[in-house]
Write an enzyme that holds these catalytic residues in place. Structure first.
Site, mmCIF file in Angstrom:
data_model
loop_
_atom_site.group_PDB
_atom_site.id
_atom_site.type_symbol
_atom_site.label_atom_id
_atom_site.label_comp_id
_atom_site.label_asym_id
_atom_site.label_seq_id
_atom_site.Cartn_x
_atom_site.Cartn_y
_atom_site.Cartn_z
ATOM 1 N N TRP B 104 0.807 -1.218 0.000
ATOM 2 C CA TRP B 104 0.000 0.000 0.000
ATOM 3 C C TRP B 104 0.837 1.264 0.000
ATOM 4 C CZ3 TRP B 104 -4.365 0.314 -2.107
ATOM 5 C CH2 TRP B 104 -5.189 -0.811 -2.149
ATOM 6 N N ASP B 176 -1.096 7.093 6.832
ATOM 7 C CA ASP B 176 -2.242 6.288 6.418
ATOM 8 C C ASP B 176 -2.444 5.209 7.490
ATOM 9 O OD1 ASP B 176 -4.015 4.491 5.366
ATOM 10 O OD2 ASP B 176 -2.969 4.244 3.458
ATOM 11 N N LYS B 200 -11.923 -1.326 7.659
ATOM 12 C CA LYS B 200 -11.224 -2.283 8.504
ATOM 13 C C LYS B 200 -11.839 -2.216 9.912
ATOM 14 C CE LYS B 200 -7.965 -2.665 5.229
ATOM 15 N NZ LYS B 200 -8.330 -3.283 3.951
#
Lengths: 364, 364
Positions: B104, B176, B200
């Site tokens: 990511w 992030d 999440k």
């Protein structure tokens, strides 16, 4: 399910009760998987099928030609205002043309300005956004070398709508159909791109449908960040990152309902015409009392913006209508007054009930 | 409610059952209004209250200082990759620095490249993303004049996580936290900006939380299209256009659950530590059999990426685990293998059940 069916809100709009019931069940277990809709991975086979089915439902309902792609994006219509300019105007040395016919279409060029040359070829602002441009108004204004011509097919705030006959013509025509997509059949081939956020006729807020011709897709500026690039989304089949699974699932249910329960967009259009007719007729019968914002030839079937003789009368109308169960009749804050929105899931019976209220209402 | 509670999916992740039940009821009538959650206007008093309460729940849980704003945006973490560069790098004549520690974080600079100078100050790629940088690795690399330094606190795919001690330091630190925000207490003041998509630990896909210091907000490049401009969203209190009402409502319920049922993030952290311990212990007991991707000091409490001696063994593990009701144990397609994700709503009991399965599993 007992939920308010007299919801005339400007959006997010009402959804069909059968869709709400299926969504309730899916929160426990979606499509007999034993897994909650909200715990489903977007990389699962289940999601791949959902993505394909939601696309094919839209293709079936709108008769979308094969050289168009259907994308599911986020960010609402406003992000499309910015994305179209980032993809098709920036570095193009062309001008992007805009028709400004109301509150929403006026916002589109503001999101594009930083990307290149923007030209408003017609604005209804000086007339208070009470009418749309005629063919004569647009004559010699549309530039065939423009990056695109953008307009909004239905102005939600003012209750104005283009008809088949008054639809602008351009080489690269981009249309925001956020408040009338799926309310009637359209000719997709007229457009290089059509888009609509979901929260009027398509489903819940959170997903935006983009129908885009491949020829336009290929013009996407390669330096656009991938997450804002139409071609990157198309190459990833709208699963470039985690899509808004819930909103797309409900959109699938709404399009199932249009196909199976309603019988397609021609039938939906007949119902929507009847709904609007019964309300416009009620207003006309009492034209001494109510004033409709939009001029007759350009009146929308989706939104009726209207006002009364005084703010006190309007307040009393709102208060009494609320007591009788009607919801969402406040006008948009930009023009005040009142508004009734008649999206697909608002039934003819609900409109007839509102029409009776309009006819019977006596201000105090 | 009977829904699968053995959902170890990498995301969208499982949500607490009590949240799912309240969401079901809200589809019929939300907060005793008689109106469906999906038919509620974002301009209603109800939505104003929801927006305020979701923000104040986050402020309470994370102890967010007053000089930070809480925003609700769309587009996931990927749109943040692009937005931070459009707002804080473009036209700044500065460099934006990135730590690339996994799948990511490697995507972040790609979304920023078109806006200005991008520098990767450390990458774990050549080591297969099995560890994070140490303080020594970063020494003299962080430029105090950089537009910002970006990193990802928890790498979902590889199962790597920064700890309090290894958190990078920078003048303008942007993190992030998509896969670990709300899993434990954090020190917000270390960061200029923190963001996390919901799917999440926060709620369903479709909303992204941004926690941003006012000083950084004011640096937002004024030529950024409003819909991509942090300051414009802040000025509109996150109702610049129609927000993803459903996702924000569920996020509010999840944060209520964290406050009322769990008792805050310190308690959540204790539970999450116990969950991870029981699984790492099971893997360690059978280290002849299972190989954990991440090196010990950098192992995540949220995601455990692991592999077995052969693809056949892994296939057999997946098949048998599915038969026993476990879900979402496939590894990310980029590295293969297997993965167990232990987000907040996955219970200690579910982890203990998986640990037993891991200990007992005999490949065929």
């Amino acid at each position: 399910m007992k939920t308010n069916v007299l919801n005339f809100s400007g959006g997010p709009g009402a959804l069909p009760i059968s869709v709400l019931e299926k969504t309730q069940a899916a929160l426990e277990s979606v499509d007999d998987t034993g897994v909650s809709l909200l715990g489903m991975s977007h990389r699962s086979d289940w999601y791949q099928e959902l993505n394909a089915k939601a696309q094919s439902n839209l293709r079936e309902l709108l008769d979308i030609p094969n050289d168009y792609e259907v994308l599911f994006l986020q960010g609402g219509g406003s992000l499309q205002f910015a994305m179209m300019a980032m993809n098709f105007l920036k570095s193009s040395h062309q001008t992007a043309q805009y028709i400004v016919s109301g509150y929403w279409s006026a916002k589109a060029p503001l999101e594009a300005m930083a990307q290149g040359q923007v030209e408003v070829i017609w604005s209804g602002e000086s007339e208070g956004y009470r009418r749309l441009p005629t063919m004569d108004d647009l004559k010699n204004r549309v530039d065939p070398r423009a990056a695109y011509l953008h307009y909004v097919s239905n102005e939600t705030v003012e209750g104005l709508a283009f008809s088949n006959d008054t639809t602008p013509q351009a080489q690269t025509l981009i249309c925001d159909m956020s408040s009338d997509l799926l309310s009637k059949p359209i000719e997709v081939e007229r457009y290089a791109m059509i888009y609509a956020h979901a929260q009027k006729n398509l489903g819940p807020a959170g997903v935006t449908v983009v129908i885009i011709q491949r020829a336009l897709l290929e013009r996407a500026q390669p330096h656009t960040p991938p997450i804002l690039n139409y071609l990157a989304h198309s190459n990833a089949n709208s699963i470039l990152n985690t899509p808004p699974v819930f909103s797309i699932y409900v959109l699938k249910l709404v399009t199932d309902w249009l196909i199976q329960d309603i019988g397609g967009l021609s039938k939906m259009a007949v119902i929507n015409q009847a709904k609007a007719n019964c309300l416009y007729q009620a207003f006309t019968e009492r034209e001494d009392f109510y004033k409709i914002h939009a001029k007759p030839p350009h009146r929308s079937l989706m939104n009726i913006a209207f006002s009364m003789k005084s703010v006190e009368q309007e307040r009393s109308f709102l208060q009494l209508s609320k007591q009788q169960g009607f919801l969402g009749l406040e006008g948009h804050r930009s023009i005040g007054g009142l508004r009734a929105s008649l999206y697909n899931a608002v039934s003819l019976e609900a409109c007839e009930e509102l029409a009776r209220f309009i006819l019977d209402f006596q201000s105090v």
